[in-house]
Write a protein that holds these residues in place. Structure first.
Motif, PDB file in Angstrom:
ATOM      1  N   LYS A   1       0.818  -1.215   0.000  1.00 52.50           N
ATOM      2  CA  LYS A   1       0.000   0.000   0.000  1.00 52.50           C
ATOM      3  C   LYS A   1       0.853   1.267   0.000  1.00 52.50           C
ATOM      4  O   LYS A   1       0.324   2.371  -0.049  1.00 52.50           O
ATOM      5  N   ASN A   2       2.131   1.127   0.061  1.00 56.64           N
ATOM      6  CA  ASN A   2       3.026   2.280   0.062  1.00 56.64           C
ATOM      7  C   ASN A   2       2.969   2.974  -1.301  1.00 56.64           C
ATOM      8  O   ASN A   2       3.139   2.334  -2.341  1.00 56.64           O
ATOM      9  N   GLU A   3       2.742   4.287  -1.318  1.00 56.13           N
ATOM     10  CA  GLU A   3       2.603   5.009  -2.582  1.00 56.13           C
ATOM     11  C   GLU A   3       3.892   5.035  -3.383  1.00 56.13           C
ATOM     12  O   GLU A   3       3.890   5.295  -4.588  1.00 56.13           O
ATOM     13  N   PHE A   4       5.032   4.766  -2.743  1.00 57.58           N
ATOM     14  CA  PHE A   4       6.315   4.797  -3.426  1.00 57.58           C
ATOM     15  C   PHE A   4       6.724   3.433  -3.982  1.00 57.58           C
ATOM     16  O   PHE A   4       7.761   3.321  -4.624  1.00 57.58           O
ATOM     17  N   ARG A   5       5.926   2.405  -3.717  1.00 58.19           N
ATOM     18  CA  ARG A   5       6.275   1.054  -4.160  1.00 58.19           C
ATOM     19  C   ARG A   5       6.155   0.954  -5.675  1.00 58.19           C
ATOM     20  O   ARG A   5       5.174   1.384  -6.269  1.00 58.19           O
ATOM     21  N   VAL A   6       7.184   0.371  -6.317  1.00 60.71           N
ATOM     22  CA  VAL A   6       7.179   0.162  -7.760  1.00 60.71           C
ATOM     23  C   VAL A   6       6.968  -1.313  -8.090  1.00 60.71           C
ATOM     24  O   VAL A   6       6.195  -1.667  -8.972  1.00 60.71           O
ATOM     25  N   SER A   7       7.677  -2.161  -7.369  1.00 58.07           N
ATOM     26  CA  SER A   7       7.527  -3.607  -7.521  1.00 58.07           C
ATOM     27  C   SER A   7       7.932  -4.240  -6.196  1.00 58.07           C
ATOM     28  O   SER A   7       8.288  -3.530  -5.242  1.00 58.07           O
ATOM     29  N   GLU A   8       7.908  -5.536  -6.114  1.00 53.91           N
ATOM     30  CA  GLU A   8       8.170  -6.227  -4.853  1.00 53.91           C
ATOM     31  C   GLU A   8       9.551  -5.849  -4.304  1.00 53.91           C
ATOM     32  O   GLU A   8      10.576  -6.157  -4.900  1.00 53.91           O
ATOM     33  N   GLY A   9       9.546  -5.160  -3.176  1.00 55.52           N
ATOM     34  CA  GLY A   9      10.789  -4.770  -2.525  1.00 55.52           C
ATOM     35  C   GLY A   9      11.473  -3.555  -3.120  1.00 55.52           C
ATOM     36  O   GLY A   9      12.531  -3.152  -2.656  1.00 55.52           O
ATOM     37  N   SER A  10      10.882  -2.928  -4.142  1.00 60.12           N
ATOM     38  CA  SER A  10      11.519  -1.825  -4.857  1.00 60.12           C
ATOM     39  C   SER A  10      10.668  -0.561  -4.759  1.00 60.12           C
ATOM     40  O   SER A  10       9.448  -0.607  -4.960  1.00 60.12           O
TER      41      SER A  10
END
Length: 629
Positions: free
Chosen positions: A519-528
């Motif tokens: 749910k983090n708005e900065f998440r691009v892909s798993e762990g990134s």
């Protein structure tokens, strides 16, 4: 008895004589056979080898700086049938160049004055050992030996270019005025037009010639250069028509416009649709252009020295894409944007390097070539002393120990890991530098200031620009409230997610799970993640203007990407920098684990080297280098 003895002794002498005669006859026979076979072989080779006429030309010293000579050696020949010839091999002293069979021109710069260069041209046929070979020894002129030139009364009337050309005679470069030839050349479209000359006046110091060149062929040519050839010491001296004072009197060359490239005269066709070069940025291993255009750049084309389009690709604006430099072969390429020429009217010469692959790196020089923007690619065996492929930053150090948990300190653990990464990346042929090798702030003892010292000389940010690194790895360990675990990878908003996602996948395979906040708005892909804030309303917008809407939140990513990533703090804290650098690195920050989490703490101690190896594997594969265990 005596008679028999005489007869007995005579016969061996006769036998020996006959043996000697037979040996001589046999030797003559063998030599005759060899001569015949050699003649047949030579005849077959002559029949199966096409004769290639190669014209070899040399310029005078093109570098006016004393002690820094530069001569341009050129070879030209008629294009060969690509289906018959494998390639063309040219050797200049010990350096070998391999060209495509369809090539018809070769140029190389020579830097030693008064030097003998052995030049070999070899056109290799397919399926046969025979090849056409031309050998010649070329002697360069003395340092600063050049033909002083001036041009006046330059005009185009009725499709005829005419001008008066004065050449100062040089005792070291003696030429026959009757042998001077002129031509106008469109290098990109491989068009040329021969000129006519008439000697107006001549004395012991100079000669003035009236030159006229038909220009009908160049109606669709973006730029045209004017060349002069003459014979000096049985060698073709080939040089551009220049004006040493950069001042040509009485110019009327419509529809062209006269510009100078150094001292060379270049005619630019303003009637053709084109772009004008404004500025550029190098980021990692890509080039980004700024032009005077309203529409977006959609495609770019690279035209090689033979006039062939060898690259025609979409132009992607992300930082690590743009015009890709790492895969280009050695040559000089004219750059086109959206299939249109890019004119350069100001001086320009900037050099950048790609990373080392298979013990070679590309030295990239952005410069004008006959009035158009070009990329000159040269393969180098070794990078300059102060140029590196990758900068590895062990987070914190010195007075800033970072996270502390149990017996572990982030600064010490990051340094241990970074040294391992450096060693393993060097095993893959990369030139690697650490921002620090001891438990000290990279800027040196006594210079620690959390907000400023990264920008001091030798600070962890300043080193990116000092050493022209293309990539940066910043290594860290995390902490929160003991509840979080796993790795996090942060990359720049101006780059794509390829490198970061490769590292994330590799770390997961090595046994470390990501802290994946979906749910983090900065998440691009798993762990990134790409952590950012809006540029609008910032002091950066006020001072420089926002090139893009978003800026990286993490300073180590934002401030190491140069102008493209909208860095600026270097100017605030380091007086040695008066402009934001137009070059920078693609930077990744990795938080490998949460040391205040008992599970991560234990697994870091047991697996830090395996996780480091996972980063090595992902990084070299991202760079297109074969991974070695």
């Amino acid at each position: 008895m005596k008679k028999n003895n005489k007869g007995y002794s005579y016969r061996p002498n006769q036998r020996r004589k006959r043996i000697r005669i037979n040996k001589i006859r046999f030797t003559i026979f063998v030599l005759s056979c060899l001569t015949i076979l050699f003649g047949i072989g030579f005849g077959i080779k002559a029949l199966l080898t096409d004769k290639v006429e190669v014209n070899i030309g040399l310029t005078d010293d093109l570098n006016p700086v004393e002690g820094e000579s530069m001569y341009k050696l050129s070879l030209t020949w008629e294009s060969l049938a690509a289906d018959k010839y494998k390639d063309i091999q040219i050797t200049v002293n010990d350096k070998k160049y391999v060209l495509e069979s369809g090539s018809n021109k070769f140029e190389v710069e020579l830097t030693e004055p008064n030097e003998a260069y052995e030049v070999t041209f070899k056109a290799k046929k397919k399926g046969l050992v025979f090849s056409n070979t031309v050998k010649k020894v070329i002697n360069t002129f003395s340092d600063n030996d050049t033909l002083e030139q001036s041009v006046s009364n330059l005009k185009i009337e009725n499709d005829i270019l005419s001008f008066e050309h004065e050449i100062q005679k040089n005792s070291n470069i003696e030429f026959n005025t009757q042998s001077i030839m002129y031509e106008a050349v469109d290098l990109v479209n491989q068009i040329s037009s021969q000129g006519r000359t008439e000697i107006i006046s001549q004395n012991q110091d100079s000669v003035i010639l009236e030159v006229s060149i038909p220009m009908e062929k160049f109606k669709d040519s973006p730029t045209v250069s004017i060349k002069m050839d003459t014979i000096v010491n049985k060698l073709l001296l080939s040089t551009s028509v220049k004006d040493t004072d950069l001042q040509v009197n009485q110019v009327n060359v419509e529809p062209f416009n006269l510009v100078f490239e150094k001292q060379d005269l270049i005619l630019i066709n303003n009637n053709l649709e084109h772009y004008n070069y404004a500025d550029h940025d190098f980021y990692a291993e890509s080039l980004h252009l700024k032009l005077d255009l309203k529409e977006e750049i959609s495609t770019y084309q690279l035209v090689n020295s033979s006039g062939r389009v060898v690259v025609d690709e979409p132009y992607l604006s992300q930082g690590n894409q743009g015009i890709e430099l790492s895969h280009l072969a050695e040559d000089q390429y004219i750059i086109k944007i959206n299939n249109l020429p890019v004119y350069v009217t100001d001086s320009l010469c900037e050099t950048w390097y790609t990373v080392t692959r298979n013990e070679k790196a590309n030295q990239v020089t952005l410069q004008p070539k006959n009035g158009q923007l070009s990329l000159k690619i040269e393969k180098v065996d070794e990078l300059p002393e102060n140029v590196y492929d990758i900068l590895i930053d062990p987070g914190h150090g010195g007075l800033d120990g970072g996270t502390v948990a149990g017996d572990l300190t982030e600064a010490e653990e990051a340094l241990k890991l970074s040294k391992y990464l450096a060693k393993r990346l060097e095993d893959h042929g990369l030139k690697v530098k650490l921002t620090r090798t001891d438990d000290l702030d990279p800027a040196g003892p006594g210079n620690f200031d959390y907000g400023k010292s990264p920008f001091f000389d030798e600070g962890r940010v300043e080193q990116v620009y000092r050493y022209q690194t293309k990539y940066m790895l910043s290594n860290h360990l995390n902490s929160f409230d003991k509840s979080l675990e796993g790795f996090e990878i942060y990359s720049s908003v101006v780059a794509d997610n390829d490198w970061a996602s490769r590292i994330a996948t590799s770390l997961t395979k090595a046994g470390q799970d990501p802290r994946d906040a979906e749910k983090n708005e900065f998440r691009v892909s798993e762990g990134s993640y790409k952590k950012y804030y809006l540029c609008t309303g910032t002091t950066y917008e006020i001072e420089y203007g926002c090139a893009s809407d978003y800026m990286d939140f993490l300073y180590i990513i934002r401030e190491t990407g140069g102008r493209l990533s909208q860095s600026s703090a270097l100017l605030d804290y380091n007086e040695n920098y008066t402009m934001i650098p137009n070059y920078g690195a693609e930077t990744i920050l990795i938080e490998y684990a949460y040391l205040d989490n008992s599970k991560d703490y234990k697994e870091w101690i047991e697996n830090w080297q395996a996780w480091g190896e996972a980063v090595v594997k992902a990084t070299v594969e991202y760079l297109g280098i074969k991974y070695q265990k």
